[in-house]
Design an enzyme around this catalytic site. Sequence first.
Site, PDB file in Angstrom:
ATOM      1  N   ASP A  59     -88.214 -24.903 -98.023  1.00  0.00           N
ATOM      2  CA  ASP A  59     -87.373 -24.131 -98.935  1.00  0.00           C
ATOM      3  C   ASP A  59     -86.210 -25.006 -99.368  1.00  0.00           C
ATOM      4  O   ASP A  59     -85.851 -25.974 -98.687  1.00  0.00           O
ATOM      5  CB  ASP A  59     -86.866 -22.849 -98.274  1.00  0.00           C
ATOM      6  CG  ASP A  59     -86.433 -21.802 -99.301  1.00  0.00           C
ATOM      7  OD1 ASP A  59     -87.279 -20.970 -99.677  1.00  0.00           O
ATOM      8  OD2 ASP A  59     -85.271 -21.831 -99.736  1.00  0.00           O
ATOM      9  N   ARG A  85     -72.661 -14.025-106.352  1.00  0.00           N
ATOM     10  CA  ARG A  85     -73.270 -14.921-105.367  1.00  0.00           C
ATOM     11  C   ARG A  85     -72.359 -16.101-105.005  1.00  0.00           C
ATOM     12  O   ARG A  85     -72.402 -16.579-103.861  1.00  0.00           O
ATOM     13  CB  ARG A  85     -74.591 -15.460-105.917  1.00  0.00           C
ATOM     14  CG  ARG A  85     -75.656 -14.393-106.189  1.00  0.00           C
ATOM     15  CD  ARG A  85     -76.239 -13.869-104.883  1.00  0.00           C
ATOM     16  NE  ARG A  85     -77.261 -12.875-105.128  1.00  0.00           N
ATOM     17  CZ  ARG A  85     -78.549 -13.170-105.355  1.00  0.00           C
ATOM     18  NH1 ARG A  85     -78.943 -14.425-105.386  1.00  0.00           N
ATOM     19  NH2 ARG A  85     -79.420 -12.207-105.563  1.00  0.00           N
TER      20      ARG A  85
END
Length: 298
Positions: A166, A55
């Site tokens: 978020d 990631r």
Amino acid sequence: MHGNLAEHTGDVNGIVPGVSPQVYSQADFIRIAALVRRDAGIVLGDRKQMLAYTRLAPLVRESGLGNFKNYLDTLENDRAEATRVISALTTNHTYFNREPHHFEHFTTNLRNNLIAKAQGSDPVRIWSAGCSSGEEIWTLLMVLLGEDKNAGARIAKSKVVALASDLSADIVEAAKEAIYPKEGLDAVPAALQKNWCNSVEKDGKPSFSIGPELRKMVRFRQLNLLGPWPFTNHFDVIFCRNVMIYFDGPSKERLVLRLAQQLHPGGFLYIGHSERVVGDAAALLNPVGPTIYQRNSR
């Protein structure tokens, strides 16, 4: 070191096969795990070493700093980049009409009362906490507006305030853009598709966008759920699903308690299928269905 991080192959003994420890080491992973636990309450066990590399390698490449150590050295003085790291380590996979029993419960038990309230003197407040790329809040509002287009248009103009938040600024922007691959509609009932979605093309591919009636109802915000919340109003409905799975035990307890306290008495909290209400929040929330809780009057 320059170029592609994955090019460093050969006889190395790093924590990721084929990647030199000079590029990504155990010490780097320990620093990453400490950062995300401190800033976001997220626990990364040793089995996540490969995930962290996969990631974050694009961010390290983008930085031009050559290896993880140099990149991580910059994060203490760059909070925006640290937030990108946390966002990259959080899976933002979701889809329309996920966990449909929640929307069925909402339709059967809440919808009519919320519509009546919104058309009266008090606003209805809905929060998608951890909204990811937006599929949750858009599904919820489609269900609220319903299969009667004219009636739904009236509901859209009533006192309904929806918040979608978020941690990731990029993912909030994607939710706000509200354009999705055409196959994403497959799980949405046909009448809701027809009423509240429009066919478009994106990057040369058949897609759909959420209609303007729904877009006008939502306020989007970048927000760390474990940090301060910049609002005081209480909510009638909170969806916080598949967010707490990333957190350590104390962080889960604190978050679910804060969510419970942010609900009006009688308000509803929906959480993910593998999540549970624990700690002090259990005294405020009564289970009323699978992973569905109602705030009591305390």
